[in-house]
Motif scaffolding. Structure first.
Motif, PDB file in Angstrom:
ATOM      1  N   LEU A  80      -8.842   6.024   3.287  1.00  0.00           N
ATOM      2  CA  LEU A  80      -9.796   6.625   2.488  1.00  0.00           C
ATOM      3  C   LEU A  80      -9.987   5.906   1.043  1.00  0.00           C
ATOM      4  O   LEU A  80     -11.222   5.724   0.656  1.00  0.00           O
ATOM      5  CB  LEU A  80      -9.626   7.765   1.971  1.00  0.00           C
ATOM      6  CG  LEU A  80      -9.766   9.125   3.205  1.00  0.00           C
ATOM      7  CD1 LEU A  80      -8.852  10.443   2.832  1.00  0.00           C
ATOM      8  CD2 LEU A  80     -11.220   9.379   3.271  1.00  0.00           C
ATOM      9  N   ARG A  81      -8.989   5.343   0.532  1.00  0.00           N
ATOM     10  CA  ARG A  81      -8.883   4.631  -0.689  1.00  0.00           C
ATOM     11  C   ARG A  81      -9.645   3.214  -0.403  1.00  0.00           C
ATOM     12  O   ARG A  81     -10.606   2.828  -1.227  1.00  0.00           O
ATOM     13  CB  ARG A  81      -7.521   4.078  -1.049  1.00  0.00           C
ATOM     14  CG  ARG A  81      -7.433   3.235  -2.201  1.00  0.00           C
ATOM     15  CD  ARG A  81      -6.000   2.847  -2.531  1.00  0.00           C
ATOM     16  NE  ARG A  81      -5.469   3.607  -3.447  1.00  0.00           N
ATOM     17  CZ  ARG A  81      -4.063   3.566  -3.652  1.00  0.00           C
ATOM     18  NH1 ARG A  81      -3.475   2.687  -3.640  1.00  0.00           N
ATOM     19  NH2 ARG A  81      -3.517   4.377  -4.516  1.00  0.00           N
ATOM     20  N   ARG A  82      -9.569   2.584   0.810  1.00  0.00           N
ATOM     21  CA  ARG A  82     -10.342   1.164   1.144  1.00  0.00           C
ATOM     22  C   ARG A  82     -11.685   1.429   1.235  1.00  0.00           C
ATOM     23  O   ARG A  82     -12.654   0.757   0.843  1.00  0.00           O
ATOM     24  CB  ARG A  82      -9.694   0.622   2.218  1.00  0.00           C
ATOM     25  CG  ARG A  82      -8.327   0.155   2.229  1.00  0.00           C
ATOM     26  CD  ARG A  82      -7.850  -0.463   3.345  1.00  0.00           C
ATOM     27  NE  ARG A  82      -6.383  -1.101   2.963  1.00  0.00           N
ATOM     28  CZ  ARG A  82      -5.576  -1.696   3.677  1.00  0.00           C
ATOM     29  NH1 ARG A  82      -5.832  -1.786   5.244  1.00  0.00           N
ATOM     30  NH2 ARG A  82      -4.322  -2.136   3.438  1.00  0.00           N
ATOM     31  N   SER A 118     -13.481   3.733  -0.227  1.00  0.00           N
ATOM     32  CA  SER A 118     -13.855   4.257  -1.641  1.00  0.00           C
ATOM     33  C   SER A 118     -14.335   2.861  -2.144  1.00  0.00           C
ATOM     34  O   SER A 118     -15.396   2.681  -2.873  1.00  0.00           O
ATOM     35  CB  SER A 118     -13.213   5.044  -2.381  1.00  0.00           C
ATOM     36  OG  SER A 118     -13.460   4.992  -3.859  1.00  0.00           O
ATOM     37  N   LEU A 119     -13.438   1.752  -2.240  1.00  0.00           N
ATOM     38  CA  LEU A 119     -13.434   0.585  -2.714  1.00  0.00           C
ATOM     39  C   LEU A 119     -14.720  -0.110  -2.344  1.00  0.00           C
ATOM     40  O   LEU A 119     -15.490  -0.709  -2.946  1.00  0.00           O
ATOM     41  CB  LEU A 119     -12.318  -0.150  -2.700  1.00  0.00           C
ATOM     42  CG  LEU A 119     -10.932   0.156  -3.437  1.00  0.00           C
ATOM     43  CD1 LEU A 119      -9.725  -0.645  -2.880  1.00  0.00           C
ATOM     44  CD2 LEU A 119     -11.110  -0.083  -4.773  1.00  0.00           C
ATOM     45  N   TYR A 169       0.947   4.447  -2.376  1.00  0.00           N
ATOM     46  CA  TYR A 169       1.373   5.766  -1.765  1.00  0.00           C
ATOM     47  C   TYR A 169       2.893   5.851  -1.504  1.00  0.00           C
ATOM     48  O   TYR A 169       3.307   5.012  -0.972  1.00  0.00           O
ATOM     49  CB  TYR A 169       0.580   5.765  -0.678  1.00  0.00           C
ATOM     50  CG  TYR A 169      -0.959   6.195  -1.108  1.00  0.00           C
ATOM     51  CD1 TYR A 169      -1.581   7.184  -1.739  1.00  0.00           C
ATOM     52  CD2 TYR A 169      -1.825   5.276  -0.452  1.00  0.00           C
ATOM     53  CE1 TYR A 169      -3.081   7.443  -1.986  1.00  0.00           C
ATOM     54  CE2 TYR A 169      -3.109   5.369  -0.634  1.00  0.00           C
ATOM     55  CZ  TYR A 169      -3.747   6.297  -1.435  1.00  0.00           C
ATOM     56  OH  TYR A 169      -5.118   6.378  -1.773  1.00  0.00           O
ATOM     57  N   ASP A 190       0.841  -1.188   0.218  1.00  0.00           N
ATOM     58  CA  ASP A 190      -0.081   0.251  -0.045  1.00  0.00           C
ATOM     59  C   ASP A 190       0.876   1.438  -0.166  1.00  0.00           C
ATOM     60  O   ASP A 190       0.587   2.287  -0.626  1.00  0.00           O
ATOM     61  CB  ASP A 190      -0.917  -0.066   1.214  1.00  0.00           C
ATOM     62  CG  ASP A 190      -1.978  -1.209   1.296  1.00  0.00           C
ATOM     63  OD1 ASP A 190      -2.779  -1.364   0.390  1.00  0.00           O
ATOM     64  OD2 ASP A 190      -1.898  -1.767   2.318  1.00  0.00           O
ATOM     65  N   PHE A 214      -4.898   8.250   3.953  1.00  0.00           N
ATOM     66  CA  PHE A 214      -4.865   7.990   2.725  1.00  0.00           C
ATOM     67  C   PHE A 214      -5.195   6.741   2.341  1.00  0.00           C
ATOM     68  O   PHE A 214      -6.247   6.299   1.444  1.00  0.00           O
ATOM     69  CB  PHE A 214      -3.383   8.047   1.890  1.00  0.00           C
ATOM     70  CG  PHE A 214      -3.503   9.766   1.585  1.00  0.00           C
ATOM     71  CD1 PHE A 214      -3.487  10.081  -0.081  1.00  0.00           C
ATOM     72  CD2 PHE A 214      -2.925  10.645   2.345  1.00  0.00           C
ATOM     73  CE1 PHE A 214      -3.274  11.277  -0.111  1.00  0.00           C
ATOM     74  CE2 PHE A 214      -2.639  11.867   2.073  1.00  0.00           C
ATOM     75  CZ  PHE A 214      -3.071  12.430   0.487  1.00  0.00           C
ATOM     76  N   VAL A 215      -4.686   5.765   2.696  1.00  0.00           N
ATOM     77  CA  VAL A 215      -4.900   3.942   2.775  1.00  0.00           C
ATOM     78  C   VAL A 215      -6.494   3.692   3.231  1.00  0.00           C
ATOM     79  O   VAL A 215      -7.336   3.201   2.632  1.00  0.00           O
ATOM     80  CB  VAL A 215      -3.955   3.129   3.436  1.00  0.00           C
ATOM     81  CG1 VAL A 215      -4.490   1.745   3.259  1.00  0.00           C
ATOM     82  CG2 VAL A 215      -2.620   3.350   2.722  1.00  0.00           C
ATOM     83  N   ASN A 253       2.842  11.927  -7.575  1.00  0.00           N
ATOM     84  CA  ASN A 253       1.633  11.935  -6.892  1.00  0.00           C
ATOM     85  C   ASN A 253       2.277  11.087  -5.220  1.00  0.00           C
ATOM     86  O   ASN A 253       1.398  10.581  -4.606  1.00  0.00           O
ATOM     87  CB  ASN A 253       0.630  10.878  -7.477  1.00  0.00           C
ATOM     88  CG  ASN A 253       0.029  11.515  -8.322  1.00  0.00           C
ATOM     89  OD1 ASN A 253      -0.366  12.637  -8.298  1.00  0.00           O
ATOM     90  ND2 ASN A 253      -0.359  10.630  -9.403  1.00  0.00           N
ATOM     91  N   LYS A 292      -1.058   1.620  -8.005  1.00  0.00           N
ATOM     92  CA  LYS A 292      -0.844   2.959  -7.689  1.00  0.00           C
ATOM     93  C   LYS A 292      -0.406   3.091  -6.065  1.00  0.00           C
ATOM     94  O   LYS A 292      -1.385   3.591  -5.384  1.00  0.00           O
ATOM     95  CB  LYS A 292      -1.729   4.034  -8.188  1.00  0.00           C
ATOM     96  CG  LYS A 292      -2.180   4.172  -9.672  1.00  0.00           C
ATOM     97  CD  LYS A 292      -0.966   4.566 -10.054  1.00  0.00           C
ATOM     98  CE  LYS A 292      -1.474   4.876 -11.687  1.00  0.00           C
ATOM     99  NZ  LYS A 292      -0.154   5.553 -12.501  1.00  0.00           N
TER     100      LYS A 292
END
Length: 258
Positions: free
Chosen positions: A122-124, A126-127, A77, A50, A119-120, A95, A75
């Motif tokens: 938020l990404r999870r 969203s998924l 982080y 990640d 960040f991680v 980025n 992608k």
């Protein structure tokens, strides 16, 4: 939540310091440590962590060489950790979520680690939301393989669930959770339709939100005021709705403790 993390730095003491600091937070899990561009590419393509703490100048190239050769669908982080301050602008073109300049204070590193966690997360989130959205778009009547199984689709794969393995169903809007002993699946079905499907099987609806498998009930205790507590075989306890008391009395095939 575990955050897979990789370290890419050709200075062993620098890498050791990052490792010591990052492991103070049990959320982070180091899955790879390498010292050069070629090894970094192999490790990142295989492990797909990640978060990557990445040096810029190394013996066989730069951190930018690593990033430019990663697959387009991966992608991570990136946190650059370097002694060079003249690459910051270029770093953020890739980025990067932060740029730590050596030497640095521990407090500076911990702030960056917290940012990486955000960040991680938020990404999870969203998924997960996207997965739920995709489920809601499925047909109201998912195909079933036969009378003894439910077929659902998860991540593009068909999953077949035997009815005897189901402990209970839990309502969640227009879909529900199928609870097994050690995990659950999301099933695109309303409780009303599900109750009708299960009418000829050993299941009983005890609440607006619960349908339980009679075979997987360990004990039932009457709480008074038309409410029962069901202890299921996975140690979950659920309380029935009062409006279901009559049906529970008619269908329960075990002795109720009062």
């Amino acid at each position: 939540m575990k955050i897979s993390t990789a370290l890419v730095d050709d200075e062993s003491y620098a890498s050791a310091r990052i490792k010591k600091l990052i492991l103070n937070d049990p959320v982070f899990e180091i899955v790879g440590e390498v010292t050069g561009v070629e090894d970094a590419l192999k490790m990142l393509k295989f492990k797909k962590p990640d978060v990557v703490f990445l040096d810029i100048k190394m013996a066989d190239g730069t951190g930018f060489d690593v990033l430019s050769q990663l697959p387009s669908d991966y992608k991570p982080y990136i946190v650059f950790v370097t002694a060079y301050d003249d690459f910051a602008l270029k770093a953020f073109e890739y980025n990067a979520i932060d740029y730590i300049l050596k030497p640095y204070e521990n407090s500076r590193f911990y702030k960056v680690a917290e940012k990486a966690k955000e960040f991680v997360s938020l990404r999870r989130s969203s998924l997960i939301n996207q997965q739920i959205s995709n489920l809601i778009k499925q047909e109201d009547q998912p195909a079933q393989s036969d009378a003894n199984q439910i077929r659902i689709t998860e991540k593009g794969w068909d999953v077949f669930i035997d009815y005897p393995d189901i402990i209970f169903f839990e309502a969640h809007g227009n879909y529900c959770k199928i609870h097994l002993k050690n995990r659950f699946y999301i099933y695109k079905q309303t409780m009303k339709k599900l109750e009708k499907e299960l009418s000829t099987m050993e299941f009983i609806r005890i609440h607006r939100s619960y349908i339980v498998n009679l075979a997987n009930i360990n004990a039932v205790q009457y709480l008074g005021k038309s409410e029962y507590e069901f202890e299921l075989c996975n140690s979950t306890k659920v309380i029935s709705g009062r409006s279901f008391a009559s049906d529970i009395k008619n269908h329960l095939s075990m002795k109720v403790k009062s």
